[in-house]
Design a protein around this motif. Structure first.
Motif, PDB file in Angstrom:
ATOM      1  N   THR A  69      12.155 -12.336 -20.566  1.00 13.01           N
ATOM      2  CA  THR A  69      13.245 -11.783 -19.767  1.00 13.01           C
ATOM      3  C   THR A  69      13.177 -10.271 -19.861  1.00 13.01           C
ATOM      4  N   THR A  71      15.162  -6.601 -18.373  1.00 15.76           N
ATOM      5  CA  THR A  71      16.377  -6.089 -17.756  1.00 15.76           C
ATOM      6  C   THR A  71      16.032  -4.813 -16.997  1.00 15.76           C
ATOM      7  N   ASP A  76      19.090  -9.037 -15.250  1.00 11.16           N
ATOM      8  CA  ASP A  76      18.018  -9.746 -15.938  1.00 11.16           C
ATOM      9  C   ASP A  76      17.072 -10.382 -14.933  1.00 11.16           C
ATOM     10  N   SER A  88      18.196 -13.105 -12.207  1.00 12.15           N
ATOM     11  CA  SER A  88      19.237 -13.960 -12.784  1.00 12.15           C
ATOM     12  C   SER A  88      20.345 -14.227 -11.772  1.00 12.15           C
ATOM     13  N   THR A 138      23.312 -22.313 -22.045  1.00 16.67           N
ATOM     14  CA  THR A 138      24.091 -21.583 -23.039  1.00 16.67           C
ATOM     15  C   THR A 138      24.713 -20.349 -22.403  1.00 16.67           C
ATOM     16  N   THR A 139      25.979 -20.105 -22.742  1.00 15.41           N
ATOM     17  CA  THR A 139      26.636 -18.896 -22.244  1.00 15.41           C
ATOM     18  C   THR A 139      26.053 -17.681 -22.945  1.00 15.41           C
ATOM     19  N   SER A 140      26.364 -16.509 -22.459  1.00 15.17           N
ATOM     20  CA  SER A 140      25.881 -15.276 -23.098  1.00 15.17           C
ATOM     21  C   SER A 140      26.446 -15.127 -24.509  1.00 15.17           C
ATOM     22  N   GLU A 141      27.557 -15.820 -24.793  1.00 15.38           N
ATOM     23  CA  GLU A 141      28.151 -15.793 -26.133  1.00 15.38           C
ATOM     24  C   GLU A 141      27.573 -16.881 -27.036  1.00 15.38           C
TER      25      GLU A 141
END
Length: 168
Positions: A69, A71, A76, A88, A138-141
């Motif tokens: 990945t 940025t 992303d 993304s 999965t979330t960014s958290e």
């Protein structure tokens, strides 16, 4: 006679060539392990590592092994080939994780979300029911959601039992 000698020499030369080549073993699970990217829009543009369009696109629902990945300008990009990236904004990342889950909720039905983590107003799962799941996002958290149907995910905090299945 000349023809037989030539064929014999050619076969011997090919045999010598193939005996020199190295052999590499590859585990079958390496194809299904790691992270993958799925195209989320009708036609997703491909970009280079600098975020510039390559003038090529991929269709909705196509899956790709995720290389890395990057940025660019706060967005992303997911590598799907040598210097070819999906934005993304047009795709999402998932992992294969085949398992049977059982869900429950103290408040009744278990909410279902799409891959953008927007709760469905049309679908919910009955508590204490079992479901086959094959993917996790999965979330960014770092909060995991498991897929129970096409573009339908359940938060792992509703999962009260897991039984992992054999890798496919």
């Amino acid at each position: 006679m000349k023809r037989k000698v030539m064929v014999t020499l050619l076969v011997a030369l090919l045999g010598l060539t193939f005996s020199i080549l190295s052999v590499h073993s590859v585990k079958a699970e390496s194809v299904t392990s790691g992270n993958f990217v799925e195209v989320d829009v009708r036609s997703a543009q491909l970009y280079n590592s600098f975020g510039l369009s390559l003038g090529k696109s991929e269709p909705k629902g196509s899956d790709w092994y995720l290389g890395k990945t990057v940025t660019v300008n706060g967005n992303d990009y997911y590598q799907v080939a040598t210097n070819e990236f999906l934005s993304s904004n047009d795709s999402f990342v998932y992992r294969n994780r085949p398992e049977v889950i059982k869900v429950s909720s103290d408040d009744g039905d278990v909410p279902v979300y799409n891959h953008n983590l927007v709760e469905s107003t049309k679908v919910a799962l009955a508590p204490n029911t079992s479901w086959y799941s094959d993917r996790v996002i999965t979330t960014s958290e770092g909060m995991p959601f498991v897929r129970v149907a096409t573009n339908e995910y359940v938060g792992m905090w509703y999962v009260i039992q897991q039984q992992f299945t054999e890798k496919y």
